[in-house]
Design a protein around this motif. Structure first.
Motif, PDB file in Angstrom:
ATOM      1  N   PRO A  24       0.825  -1.222   0.000  1.00 49.81           N
ATOM      2  CA  PRO A  24       0.000   0.000   0.000  1.00 49.81           C
ATOM      3  C   PRO A  24       0.856   1.268   0.000  1.00 49.81           C
ATOM      4  N   LEU A  25       0.270   2.326  -0.497  1.00 50.31           N
ATOM      5  CA  LEU A  25       0.938   3.629  -0.478  1.00 50.31           C
ATOM      6  C   LEU A  25       1.165   4.054   0.971  1.00 50.31           C
ATOM      7  N   PRO A  26       2.419   4.287   1.372  1.00 50.80           N
ATOM      8  CA  PRO A  26       2.686   4.670   2.775  1.00 50.80           C
ATOM      9  C   PRO A  26       1.999   5.981   3.130  1.00 50.80           C
ATOM     10  N   ASP A  27       1.383   6.027   4.306  1.00 53.80           N
ATOM     11  CA  ASP A  27       0.712   7.250   4.752  1.00 53.80           C
ATOM     12  C   ASP A  27       1.691   8.422   4.799  1.00 53.80           C
ATOM     13  N   GLY A  30       2.157  16.331   3.322  1.00 52.66           N
ATOM     14  CA  GLY A  30       2.617  17.526   2.644  1.00 52.66           C
ATOM     15  C   GLY A  30       2.585  17.440   1.130  1.00 52.66           C
ATOM     16  N   ARG A  31       2.017  16.356   0.564  1.00 52.73           N
ATOM     17  CA  ARG A  31       1.964  16.193  -0.893  1.00 52.73           C
ATOM     18  C   ARG A  31       0.533  15.879  -1.313  1.00 52.73           C
ATOM     19  N   ASP A  32       0.173  16.299  -2.520  1.00 47.43           N
ATOM     20  CA  ASP A  32      -1.128  15.920  -3.027  1.00 47.43           C
ATOM     21  C   ASP A  32      -1.088  14.448  -3.439  1.00 47.43           C
ATOM     22  N   PRO A  33      -2.238  13.770  -3.445  1.00 43.43           N
ATOM     23  CA  PRO A  33      -2.263  12.327  -3.730  1.00 43.43           C
ATOM     24  C   PRO A  33      -1.655  11.955  -5.078  1.00 43.43           C
ATOM     25  N   ASP A  34      -1.842  12.784  -6.094  1.00 48.59           N
ATOM     26  CA  ASP A  34      -1.299  12.459  -7.415  1.00 48.59           C
ATOM     27  C   ASP A  34       0.224  12.450  -7.403  1.00 48.59           C
ATOM     28  N   THR A  35       0.825  13.433  -6.728  1.00 48.78           N
ATOM     29  CA  THR A  35       2.294  13.484  -6.641  1.00 48.78           C
ATOM     30  C   THR A  35       2.822  12.307  -5.844  1.00 48.78           C
ATOM     31  N   ALA A  36       2.158  11.992  -4.727  1.00 47.52           N
ATOM     32  CA  ALA A  36       2.585  10.858  -3.908  1.00 47.52           C
ATOM     33  C   ALA A  36       2.503   9.561  -4.703  1.00 47.52           C
ATOM     34  N   HIS A  72       4.932   5.115  -7.650  1.00 47.01           N
ATOM     35  CA  HIS A  72       4.993   4.330  -8.887  1.00 47.01           C
ATOM     36  C   HIS A  72       6.437   4.207  -9.366  1.00 47.01           C
ATOM     37  N   ARG A  73       7.179   5.305  -9.337  1.00 46.89           N
ATOM     38  CA  ARG A  73       8.582   5.260  -9.783  1.00 46.89           C
ATOM     39  C   ARG A  73       9.417   4.392  -8.843  1.00 46.89           C
ATOM     40  N   LEU A  74       9.142   4.462  -7.564  1.00 42.53           N
ATOM     41  CA  LEU A  74       9.879   3.641  -6.603  1.00 42.53           C
ATOM     42  C   LEU A  74       9.575   2.157  -6.797  1.00 42.53           C
TER      43      LEU A  74
END
Length: 221
Positions: free
Chosen positions: A135-138, A143-149, A154-156
Motif C-alpha cells: 500500500p501507499l505509505p501514509d 505535505g503532498r497531493d495524492p497524485d504526486t505521492a 509508482h517510480r519507486l
C-alpha cells in the motif's frame, strides 16, 4: 562549459551504447564520449536516471554518481540542469556535460526496455504483483497531493522491480529460493516489500537526503 548531444542505442540483449557528442571550448571539431553498456550496466543507468528524476520531483538535489567501465556520470556537483560525463582512457581524460532534460528524454526508451525485460523474466510477473500489493505509505502523503505521492510511489516500485529482478537472476539467491517455495512465498513478499519501503525511506524521508549527502547508485544498494 559546453553541453553536448546525448544518445543511447539499445541492443536486443538489453545492453546498449551510450554516446555524448560535444565541442570543447578551445576546439573546432566535434568530440565524442562513448561507452558500451552490458545489460546489468543498463539497469544501473536506468536506476541512476530514476534517482535523479525523483530528486527533481522532490525538489532536492544531492551528489549522485554512477561508474560504467571507465565512464563516470555525476549529478549535483554543479549546475543542477546539467549532467557531467567524465571519461578516463589510460592517461587521457574527457569531461563534457549533457542537459539534464535531454538525458531524461533519451533514457525513456531504455527505461521501458529494462522494465519490460524485468517483467518478463522468470518470477518477474510475481515480483510485479507483490510490489503492487504494497500500500501507499501514509507518510508519503504528508505535505503532498495524492497524485504526486502516487507518482513518486509508482517510480519507486519500478526501481524496486529492477533491483529485485537483478537479484533473482541467480537461482541460488535467498529471494529466488523463497519465491520457488509455496510455503515461503509470504516470506518473499515480506522481503520484497522491505526493499520498497527502504527505497521510500531513502528518497523521501532520510535526513541525509534532505541535507544533500552524496550517494552512489547501483542495483541492490
Amino acid at each position: 562549459m559546453t553541453a553536448g548531444n546525448f544518445t543511447i542505442d539499445m541492443r536486443d540483449d538489453g545492453g546498449g551504447r551510450l554516446s555524448l557528442s560535444y565541442t570543447g571550448p578551445r576546439q573546432h571539431g566535434i568530440s565524442r564520449i562513448s561507452c558500451d553498456i552490458v545489460p546489468s550496466g543498463m539497469v544501473q543507468l536506468v536506476l541512476f536516471e530514476g534517482a535523479i528524476s525523483l530528486q527533481n520531483t522532490l525538489g532536492t538535489v544531492r551528489r549522485t554518481e554512477l561508474a560504467l567501465d571507465g565512464l563516470v556520470l555525476r549529478y549535483g556537483t554543479g549546475d543542477a540542469g546539467l549532467l557531467c560525463f567524465d571519461r578516463q582512457l589510460g592517461f587521457s581524460s574527457q569531461t563534457a556535460f549533457c542537459p539534464l532534460k535531454d538525458f531524461h528524454a533519451e533514457m525513456a526508451d531504455a527505461t521501458d526496455v529494462c522494465l519490460a525485460r524485468a517483467e518478463t523474466a522468470k518470477h518477474g510477473a510475481l515480483l510485479q504483483d507483490i510490489l503492487a500489493q504494497c500500500p501507499l505509505p501514509d507518510a508519503l502523503l504528508a505535505g503532498r497531493d495524492p497524485d504526486t505521492a502516487d507518482q513518486i510511489f509508482h517510480r519507486l516500485r519500478e526501481m524496486a522491480l529492477l533491483i529485485l529482478a537483478e537479484e533473482i537472476t541467480s537461482r541460488q539467491s535467498a529471494l529466488t529460493r523463497k519465491l520457488r517455495g509455496k510455503k515461503t512465498q509470504q516470506d518473499a513478499a515480506d522481503d520484497i516489500h522491505a526493499v520498497l519501503r527502504s527505497l521510500v525511506s531513502e528518497f523521501a524521508f532520510e535526513e541525509g537526503f534532505r541535507q544533500g549527502n552524496g550517494t552512489t547508485v547501483s542495483p541492490g544498494s
